[in-house]
Design an enzyme around this catalytic site. Sequence first.
Site, PDB file in Angstrom:
ATOM      1  N   CYS A 105      51.868  53.815  94.957  1.00 46.60           N
ATOM      2  CA  CYS A 105      52.050  52.744  95.942  1.00 46.60           C
ATOM      3  C   CYS A 105      51.105  52.949  97.117  1.00 46.60           C
ATOM      4  O   CYS A 105      51.056  54.027  97.696  1.00 46.60           O
ATOM      5  CB  CYS A 105      53.462  52.752  96.522  1.00 46.60           C
ATOM      6  SG  CYS A 105      54.754  52.557  95.317  1.00 46.60           S
TER       7      CYS A 105
ATOM      8  N   GLU B 178      42.809  46.368  90.725  1.00 48.38           N
ATOM      9  CA  GLU B 178      43.491  47.394  89.942  1.00 48.38           C
ATOM     10  C   GLU B 178      44.840  46.909  89.422  1.00 48.38           C
ATOM     11  O   GLU B 178      45.536  46.136  90.071  1.00 48.38           O
ATOM     12  CB  GLU B 178      43.666  48.661  90.790  1.00 48.38           C
ATOM     13  CG  GLU B 178      42.307  49.236  91.175  1.00 48.38           C
ATOM     14  CD  GLU B 178      42.351  50.607  91.816  1.00 48.38           C
ATOM     15  OE1 GLU B 178      41.525  51.444  91.440  1.00 48.38           O
ATOM     16  OE2 GLU B 178      43.205  50.860  92.687  1.00 48.38           O
TER      17      GLU B 178
ATOM     18  N   CYS C  44      48.382  46.251 107.101  1.00 49.31           N
ATOM     19  CA  CYS C  44      49.435  47.246 107.345  1.00 49.31           C
ATOM     20  C   CYS C  44      48.748  48.604 107.537  1.00 49.31           C
ATOM     21  O   CYS C  44      47.835  48.961 106.784  1.00 49.31           O
ATOM     22  CB  CYS C  44      50.411  47.308 106.170  1.00 49.31           C
ATOM     23  SG  CYS C  44      51.233  45.722 105.864  1.00 49.31           S
TER      24      CYS C  44
ATOM     25  N   SER D 220      56.970  41.322  95.504  1.00 47.52           N
ATOM     26  CA  SER D 220      57.141  42.077  96.739  1.00 47.52           C
ATOM     27  C   SER D 220      56.316  41.427  97.839  1.00 47.52           C
ATOM     28  O   SER D 220      55.149  41.108  97.648  1.00 47.52           O
ATOM     29  CB  SER D 220      56.684  43.528  96.521  1.00 47.52           C
ATOM     30  OG  SER D 220      56.785  44.263  97.721  1.00 47.52           O
TER      31      SER D 220
ATOM     32  N   CYS E 276      43.333  42.555 100.770  1.00 46.07           N
ATOM     33  CA  CYS E 276      44.525  42.027 101.428  1.00 46.07           C
ATOM     34  C   CYS E 276      44.161  41.694 102.864  1.00 46.07           C
ATOM     35  O   CYS E 276      43.346  42.384 103.474  1.00 46.07           O
ATOM     36  CB  CYS E 276      45.656  43.057 101.398  1.00 46.07           C
ATOM     37  SG  CYS E 276      47.250  42.381 101.949  1.00 46.07           S
TER      38      CYS E 276
ATOM     39  N   SER F 249      59.003  44.380 101.962  1.00 44.99           N
ATOM     40  CA  SER F 249      58.484  45.604 102.578  1.00 44.99           C
ATOM     41  C   SER F 249      58.923  45.651 104.028  1.00 44.99           C
ATOM     42  O   SER F 249      58.266  45.099 104.894  1.00 44.99           O
ATOM     43  CB  SER F 249      56.959  45.626 102.473  1.00 44.99           C
ATOM     44  OG  SER F 249      56.580  45.739 101.118  1.00 44.99           O
TER      45      SER F 249
ATOM     46  N   GLY G 159      47.152  43.068  97.458  1.00 43.60           N
ATOM     47  CA  GLY G 159      47.306  41.724  97.996  1.00 43.60           C
ATOM     48  C   GLY G 159      48.721  41.353  98.377  1.00 43.60           C
ATOM     49  O   GLY G 159      49.682  42.075  98.098  1.00 43.60           O
ATOM     50  N   GLU G 160      48.834  40.225  99.073  1.00 41.65           N
ATOM     51  CA  GLU G 160      50.136  39.677  99.466  1.00 41.65           C
ATOM     52  C   GLU G 160      50.391  38.449  98.600  1.00 41.65           C
ATOM     53  O   GLU G 160      49.786  37.400  98.805  1.00 41.65           O
ATOM     54  CB  GLU G 160      50.111  39.314 100.953  1.00 41.65           C
ATOM     55  CG  GLU G 160      51.294  38.485 101.428  1.00 41.65           C
ATOM     56  CD  GLU G 160      52.666  39.024 100.999  1.00 41.65           C
ATOM     57  OE1 GLU G 160      52.944  40.214 101.195  1.00 41.65           O
ATOM     58  OE2 GLU G 160      53.448  38.226 100.429  1.00 41.65           O
TER      59      GLU G 160
ATOM     60  N   CYS H 257      52.331  46.906  87.225  1.00 40.03           N
ATOM     61  CA  CYS H 257      52.157  46.575  88.642  1.00 40.03           C
ATOM     62  C   CYS H 257      50.874  45.755  88.760  1.00 40.03           C
ATOM     63  O   CYS H 257      49.786  46.230  88.440  1.00 40.03           O
ATOM     64  CB  CYS H 257      52.085  47.875  89.446  1.00 40.03           C
ATOM     65  SG  CYS H 257      51.831  47.610  91.212  1.00 40.03           S
TER      66      CYS H 257
HETATM   67  N1  SAH Z   1      51.821  42.881 100.104  1.00 42.17           N
HETATM   68  C1  SAH Z   1      53.026  43.058  99.335  1.00 42.17           C
HETATM   69  C2  SAH Z   1      52.752  43.651  97.969  1.00 42.17           C
HETATM   70  C3  SAH Z   1      52.277  45.084  97.977  1.00 42.17           C
HETATM   71  S1  SAH Z   1      53.546  46.043  97.305  1.00 42.17           S
HETATM   72  C4  SAH Z   1      54.007  43.884 100.139  1.00 42.17           C
HETATM   73  O1  SAH Z   1      53.644  44.348 101.219  1.00 42.17           O
HETATM   74  O2  SAH Z   1      55.151  44.024  99.749  1.00 42.17           O
HETATM   75  C5  SAH Z   1      53.047  47.656  97.632  1.00 42.17           C
HETATM   76  C6  SAH Z   1      54.151  48.466  98.296  1.00 42.17           C
HETATM   77  O3  SAH Z   1      53.644  49.775  98.593  1.00 42.17           O
HETATM   78  C7  SAH Z   1      54.566  47.840  99.605  1.00 42.17           C
HETATM   79  O4  SAH Z   1      55.927  48.045  99.843  1.00 42.17           O
HETATM   80  C8  SAH Z   1      53.740  48.660 100.565  1.00 42.17           C
HETATM   81  O5  SAH Z   1      54.241  48.591 101.871  1.00 42.17           O
HETATM   82  C9  SAH Z   1      53.840  50.042  99.964  1.00 42.17           C
HETATM   83  N2  SAH Z   1      52.797  50.933 100.454  1.00 42.17           N
HETATM   84  C10 SAH Z   1      51.622  50.607 101.021  1.00 42.17           C
HETATM   85  N3  SAH Z   1      50.935  51.703 101.356  1.00 42.17           N
HETATM   86  C11 SAH Z   1      51.685  52.748 100.989  1.00 42.17           C
HETATM   87  C12 SAH Z   1      51.485  54.153 101.035  1.00 42.17           C
HETATM   88  N4  SAH Z   1      50.359  54.666 101.531  1.00 42.17           N
HETATM   89  N5  SAH Z   1      52.448  54.943 100.551  1.00 42.17           N
HETATM   90  C13 SAH Z   1      53.569  54.409 100.014  1.00 42.17           C
HETATM   91  N6  SAH Z   1      53.800  53.095  99.922  1.00 42.17           N
HETATM   92  C14 SAH Z   1      52.875  52.272 100.408  1.00 42.17           C
END
Ligand code: SAH
Length: 361
Positions: free
Chosen positions: A339, A93, A117, A197, A113, A219, A165-166, A106
């Site tokens: 997000c 996406e 998390c 990010s 991933c 993050s 993804g990371e 974005c």
């Molecule tokens: N893997 C990278 C890139 C993803 S960025 C990273 O972790 O930074 C996507 C952002 O959205 C990250 O900060 C992630 O922690 C946040 N995110 C993930 N799940 C979410 C949710 N359910 N609600 C709000 N933010 C979320």
Amino acid sequence: MATRVNILDYDRASLERYFVDQGENAFRARQLMKWIYQRRVGDFAQMTDLGKVLRQRLSETAEVRLPRIIADRVSVDGTRKWLLAVPGGSAIETVFIPETDRGTLCVSSQVGCSLNCTFCATARQGYNRNLSTGEIIAQLVIADRLLSADAGERVITNVVMMGMGEPLLNYESVVSAMRLMVDDLGFGLSRRRVTLSTAGVVPGIDRLASDCPVSLAVSLHAPTDELRTSIVPLNRKYDIATLLDACKRYLAGDNRRRITFEYVMLKGVNDGDRHARELVRLLQGVPAKVNLIPFNPSPGIDYECSDSRTIDRFRERLLAAGIMTITRKTRGDDIDAACGQLAGSVLDRTRRSARLQAAGA
Ligand code: SAH
């Protein structure tokens, strides 16, 4: 027929090598990039300044390969989300978020991933593979073509590597794609307007500082190792102190720049006064901005978003300590584009999604 090379897989330096290896002038790379990224032309036959013989050879051996668009949805707030098919049977996406003064794309870096998390929808899909440079930059090419067709001008002013993804676990391809984003002959974005990010892949942060120093977002989500490890398992490998040291190195004493720390607001988990105090202490001496992200729900994920009063109070505590803090506005949640809601359709090679289902989670 042998598979054609995808021109989108090459940043400028590798495209120059590609031409030189064929006995062509390196200058061809510039011409080709202008056609693709600036004039939005992907058909070699139309690239009239390349010469007939070269055009012919390119059309036999190369292509500008764009993923097929499976779905194109627009949210009530104008956010637009594309579901793109990638070889191997999965889909990723890409999301465009229009604001009055900018337009942010974005972009995804992996199919699924591997980080797991606990609050993120992408994690539940499991992991399939890294995206290629071409598959990453194609997300810009597609969005730019479709959006500009409507607007008649470039509307993507910012890119955030915050999709599925990371990005730092797909280092080479992500860096090449970001080089195309900031290249004058590519999308010509300034480095400040491209943000990567990461959940905290420390060696990747250090490499990025010398290879492609774009804006960095981290993050963080929790102010103590115990809590962070329980929601961002990568913290076991790179703890908070190690991560913050890498952040300081990344800025290399440039006092105009800051790291953005993302902090998802989870009710009763990380949103208390105590957490705010600990966060303030932690960020002393780190040039920081904090983005509070209201948690976005997804099916099967057992958290709730903090109430807006709690989020306000948390923000005020950080502000009172002199930390620049904003609450990120939720965008596109009616089309699952917010997000943490990006899930695409991942053929999970880790079998994580099946295990979660079997466990009734
Ligand atoms: N893997 C990278 C890139 C993803 S960025 C990273 O972790 O930074 C996507 C952002 O959205 C990250 O900060 C992630 O922690 C946040 N995110 C993930 N799940 C979410 C949710 N359910 N609600 C709000 N933010 C979320």
